[in-house]
Structures are given as C-alpha cells and as structure tokens.
Motif scaffolding. Structure first.
Motif, PDB file in Angstrom:
ATOM      1  N   ARG A  87      27.968  14.458   5.462  1.00 16.04           N
ATOM      2  CA  ARG A  87      27.741  13.498   6.541  1.00 16.04           C
ATOM      3  C   ARG A  87      28.122  14.084   7.888  1.00 16.04           C
ATOM      4  O   ARG A  87      27.478  13.831   8.898  1.00 16.04           O
ATOM      5  N   ARG A  88      29.225  14.859   7.917  1.00 13.91           N
ATOM      6  CA  ARG A  88      29.648  15.475   9.171  1.00 13.91           C
ATOM      7  C   ARG A  88      28.618  16.490   9.655  1.00 13.91           C
ATOM      8  O   ARG A  88      28.300  16.565  10.847  1.00 13.91           O
ATOM      9  N   VAL A  89      28.085  17.271   8.716  1.00 19.70           N
ATOM     10  CA  VAL A  89      27.045  18.245   9.083  1.00 19.70           C
ATOM     11  C   VAL A  89      25.817  17.518   9.617  1.00 19.70           C
ATOM     12  O   VAL A  89      25.226  17.921  10.630  1.00 19.70           O
ATOM     13  N   ALA A  90      25.417  16.421   8.939  1.00 15.89           N
ATOM     14  CA  ALA A  90      24.241  15.675   9.385  1.00 15.89           C
ATOM     15  C   ALA A  90      24.453  15.069  10.768  1.00 15.89           C
ATOM     16  O   ALA A  90      23.544  15.065  11.605  1.00 15.89           O
ATOM     17  N   SER A 137      17.652   3.228  16.739  1.00 19.32           N
ATOM     18  CA  SER A 137      17.649   1.765  16.660  1.00 19.32           C
ATOM     19  C   SER A 137      16.829   1.295  15.460  1.00 19.32           C
ATOM     20  O   SER A 137      17.198   0.339  14.774  1.00 19.32           O
ATOM     21  N   ALA A 138      15.720   1.976  15.191  1.00 16.09           N
ATOM     22  CA  ALA A 138      14.895   1.610  14.044  1.00 16.09           C
ATOM     23  C   ALA A 138      15.662   1.810  12.734  1.00 16.09           C
ATOM     24  O   ALA A 138      15.432   1.096  11.757  1.00 16.09           O
ATOM     25  N   LEU A 139      16.598   2.765  12.724  1.00 14.64           N
ATOM     26  CA  LEU A 139      17.375   3.023  11.512  1.00 14.64           C
ATOM     27  C   LEU A 139      18.399   1.932  11.236  1.00 14.64           C
ATOM     28  O   LEU A 139      18.734   1.669  10.081  1.00 14.64           O
ATOM     29  N   ASP A 184      24.625   6.683   4.900  1.00 10.72           N
ATOM     30  CA  ASP A 184      25.483   6.966   3.762  1.00 10.72           C
ATOM     31  C   ASP A 184      26.875   6.393   3.941  1.00 10.72           C
ATOM     32  O   ASP A 184      27.722   6.493   3.088  1.00 10.72           O
ATOM     33  N   GLN A 185      27.096   5.765   5.101  1.00  7.46           N
ATOM     34  CA  GLN A 185      28.421   5.225   5.381  1.00  7.46           C
ATOM     35  C   GLN A 185      28.580   3.891   4.697  1.00  7.46           C
ATOM     36  O   GLN A 185      27.795   2.987   4.886  1.00  7.46           O
ATOM     37  N   THR A 193      18.415  13.193  10.331  1.00 10.40           N
ATOM     38  CA  THR A 193      19.810  13.497  10.001  1.00 10.40           C
ATOM     39  C   THR A 193      20.732  12.344  10.387  1.00 10.40           C
ATOM     40  O   THR A 193      21.744  12.099   9.716  1.00 10.40           O
ATOM     41  N   ALA A 194      20.386  11.627  11.451  1.00  6.48           N
ATOM     42  CA  ALA A 194      21.177  10.448  11.808  1.00  6.48           C
ATOM     43  C   ALA A 194      21.063   9.394  10.712  1.00  6.48           C
ATOM     44  O   ALA A 194      22.040   8.709  10.386  1.00  6.48           O
ATOM     45  N   ARG A 195      19.888   9.274  10.148  1.00  9.12           N
ATOM     46  CA  ARG A 195      19.704   8.308   9.062  1.00  9.12           C
ATOM     47  C   ARG A 195      20.616   8.636   7.888  1.00  9.12           C
ATOM     48  O   ARG A 195      21.268   7.756   7.329  1.00  9.12           O
TER      49      ARG A 195
END
Length: 487
Positions: A22-25, A67-69, A122-123, A115-117
């Motif tokens: 997640r940090r890499v993404a 925002s769409a995510l 995943d949080q 990658t933001a998605r």
C-alpha cells in the motif's frame, strides 16, 4: 437525580500496520501525478496561458479520478465524466500531434488513479485480525419490510431473489411483531439473520442476532440506509447485499444502547428529536422543520431541559442539540450525510450544539455553509464509554435510529463493544477506505506513504467537524418500541 459524568475518551485498539504494498502504491500515485504535471510544464513553459490551462487540466483529471474512486453511484460517474473531459482538454492544449507526449501524460494519469485505488481501496476500518472469511450460511433467513424505502423489497424482487439463493424469506405484514419473527427464525435453526429494511429495523434484528450470537446481514432496503453505508455496502445495488449469505467476510462490530434499547447509528435529543415527533414531519420534512424552528431556536424559545456532564466535567443544564452515536461520525456540515470510519472502536460519539438566542444563529449558519462546524463556538464533541442525560421533564423526546420516541429520564447510553457478528460481501468497502473528498484522498495517500494511521480514525474524533444527520427512514411502519418494523 445525580448525573453521571462521561468516561474519559476511550483508547482504541491500535490500527493495523500499513502494508508495504500500500505504501508503494501511494508513493506511485503521488509521483505519477507529479510526473504528469512535470511533462506538461516542460512542454508549455514558453506559453504561460496554455501552461496554466494544462496544469489545471492535470489537477482536475487526477482529483476527479480519485473522487470517482471514493464515491459510488451518480457521484462516481460524475467524477469519471469530469476526468474524461479534462483529459480531452489536455490533449488539445498539448497539441494532438504530440502523440508520444500525450500517451506519456495519459499513461501517468492512469497510473496515478489505478495505484491510488489500490492504496486507498485496500484500507480497512478494522484490523485484519478482526475479520475472517466465512462460508455460505447453512440456514439463512431474510426478514423483509415491503413498505420500507418506498417499496424496495418489491422493486428489487428480494423475495424471489432470496428463494433463488436458498434463503428463507419472511415478509412482514401490518401488525407483525418483527422481534418475535426474528426470535422464531433463530429458534427454527437460522444461523444467519438478514434484514431488508430501514435502520430501526436493522437495530431490532441486530439485537436479536447479538443475543443469540448469530450473524447479521444488512440489506439496504430503507430510505437512507446509514448503517449499510458504514458497512461498505452499495446502497444502490440492494440485491448485491444478499451475497453476504454466501462466501463472505465476517467481523465483529459495536452496538449502542439507550436504556437497554439497541441502536446501530445514533440517538438525538433537542431540536431534531422535537421536530420528528410531529405527525406532519414524515410527509413534509422541510415545511414542518421551517414552521417549528423559529419557536425552538428563536428569541422567545424556552430551551431544552437536558442535563449532562461535559467532557471537562462541567455540569450542563441545556443544549439545543445532543447527538449520541454508535462510534464517531465524520461530517462537514449539519445538512450532509455523515460516515463512520470505525464501527469497532468501542466508544460513543457525543456531539452537543448550543445556540445563543441573541446572535449565534447567524454564526451557526455561516459555519454550516462553510463546512466548518468545529469552529462554531457552541459546538462540542467528545467520546465516552457511557453517557447520561437527565431532565426535569416527565419524558424526553428522542429520535433513535429515526424512530420518534418519548423516554423517561435519566437516559443512560452505553457502548456494547464487539457485540454483533456482521457479514458483508467480500466486495464491500468500509467507510475508512473512502476519504471524504479529493483533498482528503490526497491527505490519506500521504498518510499511507508515511506508514501512519488514517487521519480520519477515532483518534481524531476530538477535532472532527461532524454532526451526523440523524437517520430517518420514511418508509417504515411506526409501532410501539420493540414491535413491528422500525425506522
């Protein structure tokens, strides 16, 4: 009568460590967005007007994509549309003949969004140890209120869909006792109880489920479905919630009580609770509220006899609004729809609002318009394990998960940590994985990159500007407490 003070702000379980992926993404998302900006700046450096337009289009495309995510339904499609328009405009600004440069910029934008998605999607709102994969229900039962949500049960053919999936459907009829039906289902061997209805009904069935330690499935067939929102369900896809009767994710969440009556969202006292007591409210909300508020908050208003102890130990004798919630909401203004980042923090969220009859109404409206309620001087918020409200009145108007009640004081609120097993489809995304907007998404990405807990969690409850909209489901039958399909 004595007033019990609130317990100290309760510590919560430490958040799960941020996984390296997640940090890499998160880093990739931020770097890709900056790289796209750099390409545009280098290309248009000698054309200031075009440079400004190009930078603006990159920013709009990234923020609209993010925002769409973090939204669903119409707001997601609006974000996608805005991002697409921004990309087309960017192509025009860069010169359509610069195919390689355009491909690079579009590729970087796609990387930033994808990658933001992953990083944000995943949080989870609760640590992985609190969740587990479970197999299909052995004997699933779905209780349905056909009047809820303007008839969503019929509109989405939930009875037929339940039968097709091997779920036993039970349709409520006028005069039916919802609690008794739920108890009978458990006695008949149900290992998973589902409720298709509003939040009042969800609370009642949740109480039965927690007493027998069976799992609950929430089907968002009410009007607003606040509980479903915070469970990560798509409220526009009612049928998809039935997937939780199959292979699903199970976790334990908190419930809350007022005088032993369970609620899943919140209980409100003061202005809102008084307005919803009106028989006209459900048919004409705005008109009823507009007609009653001058008498409740105007210069001649007598105020509310609500006595409690504030977070600093001060004895209070009145408030215009008191809202006690099952865990802490985040929200920008009174009129908006709040969400909870956690449903397992084991605390009550307490919000009080007081309006000085001599001039604070204007300040409150300004704070509301600017989405800065926390800066309004009459606003306070804290957390507690228990909370007590007393009054000199024989009964107090209370809105509990949208149900208009009158309860005898003192009112004793308590959190029931990890009281309920709840099942959700594996595709459900918790509120913590959906930051409130593009700016919050950017902040959340930075927090993930640094390996820090989310800024939106319960630890930040004391500084959140939040007053969640009390849940109200206008499609429910109003029966005596504990009976019939509640709101």
């Amino acid at each position: 009568m004595s007033i019990d003070g609130p317990s100290a702000a309760s510590p919560t379980s430490p958040p799960a460590p941020v996984r390296p992926g997640r940090r890499v993404a998160a880093g990739a998302a931020l770097l890709a967005a900056l790289a796209a900006l750099a390409v545009v700046v280098v290309r248009l450096l000698d054309a200031p007007l075009l440079l400004a337009a190009g930078v603006l289009m990159v920013v709009v495309a990234v923020l609209a994509g993010w925002s769409a995510l973090i939204h669903r339904g119409a707001r997601r499609w609006l974000g996608i549309a805005i991002a697409a328009v921004a990309v087309v405009a960017l192509v025009v600004v860069l010169d359509p003949r610069s195919l390689v440069r355009i491909a690079v910029v579009i590729g970087l934008l796609a990387v930033a969004i994808a990658t933001a998605r992953y990083s944000l999607g995943d949080q989870a709102a609760d640590p992985p140890s609190m969740r587990r994969r479970v197999g299909p229900a052995t004997h699933g039962v779905l209780l349905m209120n056909p009047r809820s949500g303007g008839g969503k049960v019929g509109r989405f053919h939930l009875e037929e869909e339940a039968r097709r999936r091997g779920i036993t459907p039970i349709v409520l009829h006028p005069g039916d006792d919802l609690r008794a039906l739920a108890e009978h289902a458990v006695a008949g061997g149900a290992d998973v109880l589902g409720m298709a209805g509003g939040d009042g009904s969800q609370a009642l069935v949740a109480d039965v489920a927690r007493r027998h330690d069976v799992a609950l499935v929430c089907v968002p067939a009410g009007t607003r479905n606040h509980f479903a929102l915070d469970l990560g369900l798509d409220r526009d896809d009612v049928t998809a919630a039935l997937d939780a009767f199959g292979d699903a994710v199970e976790r334990r969440i908190d419930l809350a009580t007022v005088d032993d009556r369970v609620f899943v969202n919140n209980a409100s006292l003061g202005v809102y609770a008084t307005v919803v007591q009106s028989d006209a409210y459900r048919d004409a909300k705005l008109a009823t509220a507009a007609g009653m508020l001058p008498d409740l908050l105007g210069p001649d208003a007598t105020g509310f006899d609500l006595r409690f102890t504030g977070p600093d130990g001060t004895r209070e004798t009145t408030a215009d609004l008191v809202l006690v919630s099952n865990n802490v909401y985040r929200l920008e203004r009174l009129s908006g729809l709040g969400t909870r980042d956690r449903l397992d923090a084991g605390v009550l969220g307490v919000v009080t609002l007081r309006v000085d009859r001599t001039g604070d109404v204007r300040a409150l409206l300004a704070a509301e318009a600017g989405g800065q309620l926390s800066r309004y001087r009459g606003f306070r918020q804290w957390t507690a394990r228990e909370f007590v409200i007393d009054s000199g009145e024989a009964s107090v108007a209370v809105g509990v998960d949208g149900e208009a009640l009158r309860l005898e004081p003192p009112l004793r609120f308590a959190s029931l940590p990890a009281a309920l097993r709840v099942r959700t489809p594996s595709t459900a995304r918790t509120a913590a994985s959906r930051p409130a907007g593009p700016a919050a998404a950017t902040s959340a990405l930075l927090q993930v990159l640094l390996g820090r807990p989310s800024e939106h969690g319960p630890a930040d409850a004391h500084r959140s500007s939040i007053v969640p909209e009390p849940s109200m489901d206008t499609g429910e039958t109003r029966d005596a407490p504990g009976r019939g399909p509640g709101g």
